[in-house]
Design a protein around this motif. Structure first.
Motif, PDB file in Angstrom:
ATOM      1  N   GLU A 391      -6.560  -0.126  -7.266  1.00  0.00           N
ATOM      2  CA  GLU A 391      -6.092  -0.923  -6.137  1.00  0.00           C
ATOM      3  C   GLU A 391      -4.608  -0.685  -5.883  1.00  0.00           C
ATOM      4  OE1 GLU A 391      -7.017  -4.909  -7.194  1.00  0.00           O
ATOM      5  OE2 GLU A 391      -9.193  -4.626  -7.093  1.00  0.00           O
ATOM      6  N   THR A 392      -3.844  -0.570  -6.972  1.00  0.00           N
ATOM      7  CA  THR A 392      -2.409  -0.339  -6.841  1.00  0.00           C
ATOM      8  C   THR A 392      -2.127   1.046  -6.276  1.00  0.00           C
ATOM      9  OG1 THR A 392      -2.038  -1.825  -8.719  1.00  0.00           O
ATOM     10  CG2 THR A 392      -0.207  -0.412  -8.069  1.00  0.00           C
ATOM     11  N   VAL A 393      -2.876   2.031  -6.732  1.00  0.00           N
ATOM     12  CA  VAL A 393      -2.721   3.394  -6.191  1.00  0.00           C
ATOM     13  C   VAL A 393      -2.962   3.390  -4.690  1.00  0.00           C
ATOM     14  CG1 VAL A 393      -3.711   5.715  -6.164  1.00  0.00           C
ATOM     15  CG2 VAL A 393      -3.244   4.587  -8.341  1.00  0.00           C
ATOM     16  N   ASP A 394      -4.031   2.726  -4.252  1.00  0.00           N
ATOM     17  CA  ASP A 394      -4.305   2.651  -2.821  1.00  0.00           C
ATOM     18  C   ASP A 394      -3.141   2.010  -2.066  1.00  0.00           C
ATOM     19  OD1 ASP A 394      -6.771   3.829  -3.192  1.00  0.00           O
ATOM     20  OD2 ASP A 394      -7.886   1.941  -3.186  1.00  0.00           O
ATOM     21  N   LEU A 395      -2.535   1.001  -2.677  1.00  0.00           N
ATOM     22  CA  LEU A 395      -1.448   0.275  -2.035  1.00  0.00           C
ATOM     23  C   LEU A 395      -0.205   1.140  -1.840  1.00  0.00           C
ATOM     24  CD1 LEU A 395      -0.349  -2.503  -1.027  1.00  0.00           C
ATOM     25  CD2 LEU A 395       0.369  -2.931  -3.399  1.00  0.00           C
ATOM     26  N   ILE A 396       0.112   1.967  -2.847  1.00  0.00           N
ATOM     27  CA  ILE A 396       1.398   2.680  -2.825  1.00  0.00           C
ATOM     28  C   ILE A 396       1.272   4.179  -2.560  1.00  0.00           C
ATOM     29  CG2 ILE A 396       2.421   0.988  -4.395  1.00  0.00           C
ATOM     30  CD1 ILE A 396       2.180   3.078  -6.640  1.00  0.00           C
ATOM     31  N   SER A 397       0.086   4.663  -2.260  1.00  0.00           N
ATOM     32  CA  SER A 397      -0.124   6.115  -2.185  1.00  0.00           C
ATOM     33  C   SER A 397       0.789   6.791  -1.171  1.00  0.00           C
ATOM     34  CB  SER A 397      -1.598   6.416  -1.870  1.00  0.00           C
ATOM     35  OG  SER A 397      -1.981   5.807  -0.652  1.00  0.00           O
ATOM     36  N   GLU A 398       0.912   6.234   0.039  1.00  0.00           N
ATOM     37  CA  GLU A 398       1.747   6.909   1.033  1.00  0.00           C
ATOM     38  C   GLU A 398       3.225   6.799   0.669  1.00  0.00           C
ATOM     39  OE1 GLU A 398       2.749   4.505   4.834  1.00  0.00           O
ATOM     40  OE2 GLU A 398       0.563   4.294   4.590  1.00  0.00           O
ATOM     41  N   ALA A 399       3.634   5.672   0.074  1.00  0.00           N
ATOM     42  CA  ALA A 399       5.023   5.530  -0.371  1.00  0.00           C
ATOM     43  C   ALA A 399       5.317   6.466  -1.533  1.00  0.00           C
ATOM     44  CB  ALA A 399       5.309   4.086  -0.760  1.00  0.00           C
ATOM     45  N   ALA A 400       4.316   6.696  -2.391  1.00  0.00           N
ATOM     46  CA  ALA A 400       4.497   7.625  -3.515  1.00  0.00           C
ATOM     47  C   ALA A 400       4.783   9.033  -3.013  1.00  0.00           C
ATOM     48  CB  ALA A 400       3.254   7.614  -4.403  1.00  0.00           C
ATOM     49  N   ALA A 401       4.129   9.425  -1.935  1.00  0.00           N
ATOM     50  CA  ALA A 401       4.395  10.759  -1.359  1.00  0.00           C
ATOM     51  C   ALA A 401       5.824  10.845  -0.841  1.00  0.00           C
ATOM     52  CB  ALA A 401       3.393  11.041  -0.240  1.00  0.00           C
ATOM     53  N   ARG A 402       6.299   9.779  -0.201  1.00  0.00           N
ATOM     54  CA  ARG A 402       7.685   9.767   0.279  1.00  0.00           C
ATOM     55  C   ARG A 402       8.665   9.729  -0.901  1.00  0.00           C
ATOM     56  NH1 ARG A 402       5.359   6.856   4.798  1.00  0.00           N
ATOM     57  NH2 ARG A 402       5.440   4.846   3.715  1.00  0.00           N
ATOM     58  N   GLU A 403       8.271   9.048  -1.973  1.00  0.00           N
ATOM     59  CA  GLU A 403       9.123   9.013  -3.170  1.00  0.00           C
ATOM     60  C   GLU A 403       9.349  10.422  -3.706  1.00  0.00           C
ATOM     61  OE1 GLU A 403      11.149   6.612  -6.243  1.00  0.00           O
ATOM     62  OE2 GLU A 403      10.452   6.230  -4.197  1.00  0.00           O
ATOM     63  N   GLN A 404       8.303  11.221  -3.709  1.00  0.00           N
ATOM     64  CA  GLN A 404       8.432  12.602  -4.166  1.00  0.00           C
ATOM     65  C   GLN A 404       9.331  13.411  -3.227  1.00  0.00           C
ATOM     66  OE1 GLN A 404       7.995  14.391  -6.667  1.00  0.00           O
ATOM     67  NE2 GLN A 404       8.088  16.473  -5.858  1.00  0.00           N
ATOM     68  N   LEU A 405       9.151  13.242  -1.937  1.00  0.00           N
ATOM     69  CA  LEU A 405       9.992  13.955  -0.982  1.00  0.00           C
ATOM     70  C   LEU A 405      11.465  13.577  -1.120  1.00  0.00           C
ATOM     71  CD1 LEU A 405       7.817  13.815   2.269  1.00  0.00           C
ATOM     72  CD2 LEU A 405       8.381  15.853   0.933  1.00  0.00           C
ATOM     73  N   ARG A 406      11.706  12.294  -1.381  1.00  0.00           N
ATOM     74  CA  ARG A 406      13.090  11.814  -1.446  1.00  0.00           C
ATOM     75  C   ARG A 406      13.760  12.145  -2.775  1.00  0.00           C
ATOM     76  NH1 ARG A 406      17.605  11.110  -1.533  1.00  0.00           N
ATOM     77  NH2 ARG A 406      18.911   9.454  -0.637  1.00  0.00           N
ATOM     78  N   TRP A 407      13.020  11.992  -3.875  1.00  0.00           N
ATOM     79  CA  TRP A 407      13.647  12.101  -5.191  1.00  0.00           C
ATOM     80  C   TRP A 407      13.070  13.204  -6.071  1.00  0.00           C
ATOM     81  CZ3 TRP A 407      17.930   9.588  -4.900  1.00  0.00           C
ATOM     82  CH2 TRP A 407      18.013   8.398  -4.178  1.00  0.00           C
ATOM     83  N   GLY A 408      11.896  13.703  -5.752  1.00  0.00           N
ATOM     84  CA  GLY A 408      11.288  14.748  -6.570  1.00  0.00           C
ATOM     85  C   GLY A 408      10.850  14.289  -7.942  1.00  0.00           C
ATOM     86  N   THR A 409      10.573  12.993  -8.093  1.00  0.00           N
ATOM     87  CA  THR A 409      10.236  12.430  -9.408  1.00  0.00           C
ATOM     88  C   THR A 409       8.747  12.165  -9.591  1.00  0.00           C
ATOM     89  OG1 THR A 409      10.745  10.231  -8.521  1.00  0.00           O
ATOM     90  CG2 THR A 409      12.497  11.372  -9.736  1.00  0.00           C
ATOM     91  N   VAL A 410       7.931  12.417  -8.556  1.00  0.00           N
ATOM     92  CA  VAL A 410       6.491  12.144  -8.650  1.00  0.00           C
ATOM     93  C   VAL A 410       5.729  13.382  -8.185  1.00  0.00           C
ATOM     94  CG1 VAL A 410       4.705  10.418  -8.200  1.00  0.00           C
ATOM     95  CG2 VAL A 410       7.110   9.797  -7.941  1.00  0.00           C
ATOM     96  N   PRO A 411       5.818  14.492  -8.916  1.00  0.00           N
ATOM     97  CA  PRO A 411       5.198  15.737  -8.439  1.00  0.00           C
ATOM     98  C   PRO A 411       3.684  15.697  -8.420  1.00  0.00           C
ATOM     99  CG  PRO A 411       6.077  16.000 -10.659  1.00  0.00           C
ATOM    100  CD  PRO A 411       6.572  14.684 -10.173  1.00  0.00           C
ATOM    101  N   ASN A 412       3.069  14.871  -9.290  1.00  0.00           N
ATOM    102  CA  ASN A 412       1.603  14.826  -9.329  1.00  0.00           C
ATOM    103  C   ASN A 412       1.171  13.410  -9.717  1.00  0.00           C
ATOM    104  OD1 ASN A 412      -1.149  15.154  -9.700  1.00  0.00           O
ATOM    105  ND2 ASN A 412      -0.945  17.192 -10.601  1.00  0.00           N
ATOM    106  N   HIS A 413       1.168  12.543  -8.726  1.00  0.00           N
ATOM    107  CA  HIS A 413       0.866  11.135  -8.994  1.00  0.00           C
ATOM    108  C   HIS A 413      -0.543  10.961  -9.539  1.00  0.00           C
ATOM    109  CE1 HIS A 413       0.582   6.695  -7.743  1.00  0.00           C
ATOM    110  NE2 HIS A 413       1.533   6.783  -8.655  1.00  0.00           N
ATOM    111  N   ALA A 414      -1.485  11.700  -9.005  1.00  0.00           N
ATOM    112  CA  ALA A 414      -2.873  11.588  -9.469  1.00  0.00           C
ATOM    113  C   ALA A 414      -2.987  11.909 -10.956  1.00  0.00           C
ATOM    114  CB  ALA A 414      -3.773  12.505  -8.652  1.00  0.00           C
ATOM    115  N   ALA A 415      -2.285  12.951 -11.412  1.00  0.00           N
ATOM    116  CA  ALA A 415      -2.323  13.313 -12.832  1.00  0.00           C
ATOM    117  C   ALA A 415      -1.679  12.236 -13.683  1.00  0.00           C
ATOM    118  CB  ALA A 415      -1.616  14.651 -13.044  1.00  0.00           C
ATOM    119  N   GLU A 416      -0.607  11.616 -13.179  1.00  0.00           N
ATOM    120  CA  GLU A 416       0.044  10.529 -13.921  1.00  0.00           C
ATOM    121  C   GLU A 416      -0.915   9.350 -14.099  1.00  0.00           C
ATOM    122  OE1 GLU A 416       2.944  10.445 -15.360  1.00  0.00           O
ATOM    123  OE2 GLU A 416       3.800  12.314 -14.619  1.00  0.00           O
TER     124      GLU A 416
END
Length: 680
Positions: A391-416
């Motif tokens: 449920e949390t992944v669904d909530l933050i998935s699009e923000a997680a993609a922007r987090e990677q673009l902005r900071w490069g700290t979430v290269p593979n959220h699904a694997a995490e």
């Protein structure tokens, strides 16, 4: 004027663009609330003020939030219909190690337009003025803190409330954050009494305190140090603040930790003087469970909070800071699924954690709680955790993609997330295999004690103008044997009382706990058994009577709203209509006018005879003294009949009532007694 014009022009340009580009991120809208912060212009540079570590600087904040769940847009920032907050704040950087990162974390305080601190509700959280923007440092799952804080609250322990959001500061997109409550004393946060510099003796000296084991990088002085088998642990005052704590207060709260240390080291689980007399066992159990479930490498040594209310026990928590957990350790390799963190050879914390675990009785309760929580369908079962994570992944998935673009700290959220779930599965199995049995505490025999009367908002008179002084609770022994009250206590924060060693309550007898025993005796001509600290809420409060290990004997959460009977400052108090009923239900209570309390035992009340019961038509009532008043209530507490027989016998016509359960209150010179009557 030029500075004001420049700032307004900048905001106007932002609004005209509609699409705002921040480096690698084009940010226009979000499924999450959007927090926009603009610091005041620095008169020396003509630019927005940089946010420092200290002191806080002034800023404007807006929070865009569509309460209907639809998307939030940057273009909504001047539409009052979609602004959850639009006012002044003061803001600073927070954290220690996390400040080394480019993405910062922030602490901020809400103010009104006149520059006064202002309590406000943010995103549906209870009103307060101190808040945090958690930048999720070192956490590529983006949910470790969020997960644990939510689990803690589901388990019944307070933890900071949380809301994901995306943040823009001075026109710069800063990424995904968790907006959350700062830990502080407050009735809706850590519900303890605030201690002042004048509270240096008696009951006032006993609380409230917030103390933490932590690093000293924040600049606060070490209050004391406790030994560990690995490295010593520094303790720091949080409430009172280090600069405000008195010598007496420092000595008192330190003594509580040394008493715990001594009791745990001596394996003393006695209710009279062992660790159950010092600590609230359930909070220590839950604190260990969450830190061990997550294999938190900072557990017990760093960011480890404790609190103690006035007159209450030392409590562990709230839980805090889980970015180095669930298999992730930014500064080593310490978070494993097959170790105990209190015995890891590094950040073990004070010895009392390990020694509590080694105590047979404490470990039994820890095991019982663990096995209950991890059972199918419960809070810590793997399937429940898996669902919450999804449920949390669904909530933050699009923000997680922007987090990677902005900071490069979430290269593979699904694997995490896959790694997180795998760790949890392995960790649950390992703890279950190693936490031991709980058969010895699986079925604890509890005394037959019932919370029977509550005067939470007494009426005021010229003779007794202080309502709080007249508050009381009555506890009745409904069993057939004398109860040893040693260690029994009111365990829910809000009011505090713990029965002293060797106190007893005879079968069929009751006792009163009062907020002011002297005034109570003057008003009600009855001696109170003891004094509780703090005061009952005039609206709603949960009262929990527990044994020394926290096993719940009785609990009730009253309310001043319907369907609860009206006893809210109108000269009435709540009384249980029948001790055999479930006192958690409003229908089991009635409101009785304040007067002489009538403290006769159940043995005396047995001299009242009601027959026939069940009844079809006429109900006969017989007493051994004149009956002054008879009141008949329905199951919802509604008064149906009030009569004044002034004789030892009376009759009530039940033929006019529908079939069901009714309560009959009979008042004599011996007091008021409630009887349940069934109408056929």
């Amino acid at each position: 004027m030029n500075l004001i014009f420049t700032r307004k022009r900048l905001l106007a340009v932002i609004l005209l663009l509609h699409v705002i580009v921040f480096g690698q991120v084009t940010f226009t809208d979000s499924n999450l609330p959007i927090v926009i912060i603009n610091t005041d212009i620095d008169p020396n540079t003509g630019q927005p003020t940089e946010i420092p570590d200290d002191p806080k600087v002034w800023a404007d904040m807006k929070i865009i939030y569509h309460t209907d769940g639809t998307r939030n847009y940057m273009t909504d920032q001047d539409n009052t219909d979609f602004l959850d907050y639009d006012a002044r704040i003061k803001i600073e950087l927070r954290g220690s190690t996390s400040q080394l990162l480019e993405k910062k974390q922030y602490g901020w305080t809400t103010y009104d337009n006149e520059g006064n601190k202002q309590n406000v509700s943010i995103l549906g959280m209870p009103s307060e003025n101190d808040w945090i923007l958690n930048g999720l440092a070192f956490d590529a799952t983006l949910m470790r803190d969020y997960l644990i804080y939510n689990l803690s609250r589901e388990m019944g322990q307070y933890a900071s409330r949380t809301q994901y959001c995306e943040v823009v500061i001075n026109g710069n997109y800063r990424g995904l954050y968790v907006l959350q409550e700062k830990l502080k004393d407050d009735s809706k946060r850590i519900n303890i009494e605030e201690i002042t510099e004048d509270d240096n003796s008696g009951a006032n000296l006993t609380g409230g305190y917030i103390t933490k084991a932590d690093k000293t990088t924040g600049g606060d002085p070490v209050a004391w140090v406790m030994a560990s088998d690995a490295q010593d642990t520094d303790f720091i005052h949080e409430l009172p603040k280090p600069e405000d704590v008195t010598a007496e207060q420092n000595a008192y709260i330190h003594s509580q930790f040394t008493a715990l240390e001594t009791a745990a080291h001596n394996n003393n689980a006695g209710l009279e003087d062992g660790f159950p007399s010092i600590i609230d066992v359930p909070t220590f159990v839950d604190f260990m469970i969450l830190n061990e479930l997550s294999s938190n490498v900072d557990a017990y040594q760093i960011s480890t909070f404790f609190h103690k209310d006035r007159g209450g026990k030392l409590r562990a928590g709230p839980v805090w800071d889980f970015n180095l957990s669930f298999g992730h350790d930014e500064f080593g390799d310490r978070s494993h699924p097959d170790i105990w963190q209190f015995d890891n050879g590094d950040n073990e914390g004070p010895r009392f954690w390990k020694e509590l675990f080694e105590n047979t009785e404490f470990k039994c309760y820890l095991s019982r709680r663990w096995n209950t929580l991890t059972a199918d369908g419960n809070t810590l079962s793997y399937n429940s955790l898996n669902d919450f994570i999804d449920e949390t992944v669904d909530l933050i998935s699009e923000a997680a993609a922007r987090e990677q673009l902005r900071w490069g700290t979430v290269p593979n959220h699904a694997a995490e997330i896959t790694s997180l779930k795998s760790f949890i599965s392995e960790r649950i199995d390992w703890i279950t295999d190693n936490v031991g049995t709980f058969s010895a505490c699986a079925d604890v025999e509890l005394p037959s004690l019932v919370i029977n009367r509550i005067n939470y908002h007494p009426g005021e008179t010229e003779e007794f103008p202080e309502s709080d002084d007249l508050e009381f609770i009555e506890i009745i022994n409904t069993g057939a044997e004398t109860v040893d009250l040693t260690g029994i206590y009111l365990s829910e924060l809000g009011i505090s009382y713990q029965f002293s060693a060797n106190a007893t309550l005879e079968a069929g007898e009751g006792l009163f706990l009062a907020s002011n025993p002297e005034v109570f005796e003057q008003r009600y001509e009855t001696t109170a058994f003891g004094k509780f600290e703090r005061n009952l809420s005039n609206s709603t409060q949960r009262l929990v009577l527990a044994d020394g290990f926290g096993n719940v004997i009785d609990e009730v959460e009253y309310d001043d709203d319907t369907p609860w009977p009206d006893a809210d400052g109108n000269g009435s108090y709540l009384v249980l209509t029948d001790t055999s009923l479930d006192n958690s239900l409003a229908s089991s209570w009635t409101a009785v006018a304040e007067g002489a309390l009538g403290t006769e035992s159940f043995i005396e009340s047995a001299k009242l005879i009601l027959y026939p019961n069940p009844v079809s038509n006429m109900l006969s009532v017989r007493a051994n003294t004149d009956i002054a008043v008879i009141n008949v209530y329905d199951i919802y507490g509604k008064l149906l009949l009030s009569a004044n027989p002034t004789s030892v016998n009376a009759e009530i016509d039940f033929s006019v009532y529908q079939s069901g359960i009714y309560m009959v209150n009979i008042t004599t010179v011996q007091g008021t007694t409630s009887k349940k009557v069934i109408k056929r």
